[in-house]
Design an enzyme around this catalytic site. Sequence first.
Site, PDB file in Angstrom:
ATOM      1  N   SER A 140       0.849  -1.194   0.000  1.00 42.97           N
ATOM      2  CA  SER A 140       0.000   0.000   0.000  1.00 42.97           C
ATOM      3  C   SER A 140       0.881   1.238   0.000  1.00 42.97           C
ATOM      4  CB  SER A 140      -0.900   0.025   1.242  1.00 42.97           C
ATOM      5  OG  SER A 140      -1.604   1.259   1.330  1.00 42.97           O
ATOM      6  N   TYR A 154      -2.331  -0.757  10.182  1.00 40.53           N
ATOM      7  CA  TYR A 154      -2.354  -1.052   8.747  1.00 40.53           C
ATOM      8  C   TYR A 154      -1.086  -0.533   8.068  1.00 40.53           C
ATOM      9  CZ  TYR A 154      -3.891  -1.017   3.873  1.00 40.53           C
ATOM     10  OH  TYR A 154      -3.990  -1.203   2.519  1.00 40.53           O
TER      11      TYR A 154
END
Length: 248
Positions: A140, A154
């Site tokens: 990501s 995350y």
Amino acid sequence: MTLFSVEGKTVVVTGGSRGIGRMIAAGFVAAGATVVISARKAHEVEKTAAELGCTGVSADLATPEGVEALAAAVPDRLDVLVNNAGATWGAPLEELPAEAFDKLWNINVKGVFYVTQRFLPLLRAAASADDPARVINIGSVDGLRVPSMENYAYSAAKSAVHMLTRHLAQRLAGEHITVNAIAPGPFESKMMAFALDDPEMRSAVAGSVPLGRIGRPDDMAGAAIFLSSRAGSYLTGTVIPVDGGITG
């Protein structure tokens, strides 16, 4: 085989029933690959598999049993493994529970490692100097730069995915297995639904992207197919942002 062909390759896409995983799986199916997708929810993976024309496996890849169930669906060799299954968790700094780090580490990092480990015999069976086997991990942009959202577990887990990618790439290069990561920016997915389903927030997100738009399915599928084709056979240990210029 042409420069960008993946025709005839066997591809596994974890978390392939929706979002980015579905985009990648659909691209490989359209390009002539044999595709196996996995997801935890049986009805979702069966529905997507029927729509795409591929094989679907219900499996929780945070468990050894789930990993074995997926491996059983690929009997002989595996050309491309796409480790896409993942989860997110957002909460203010003072409110983030310990279970957030536990859950995301188990799924986003340990899951990537143990699925790759389990599939190594099949990847080795497909690998050659001219056409390496491929592992593609979905990271990501939040693992490349500090995100504006409070998703501490995350972003840390995705940064770990990027380093794990580099470490595996160094170890497996001599066996003709490449390991690369794609770091997506904003795409249509369950993880981004909280922002993209609201017209004002969607406009703000798109406006924050230098190219001025949300990512499209072909953007994601194209990156994965490139890494899996002859065109991408000399890349390993890379983390490629597919983000419209956010991290540029």
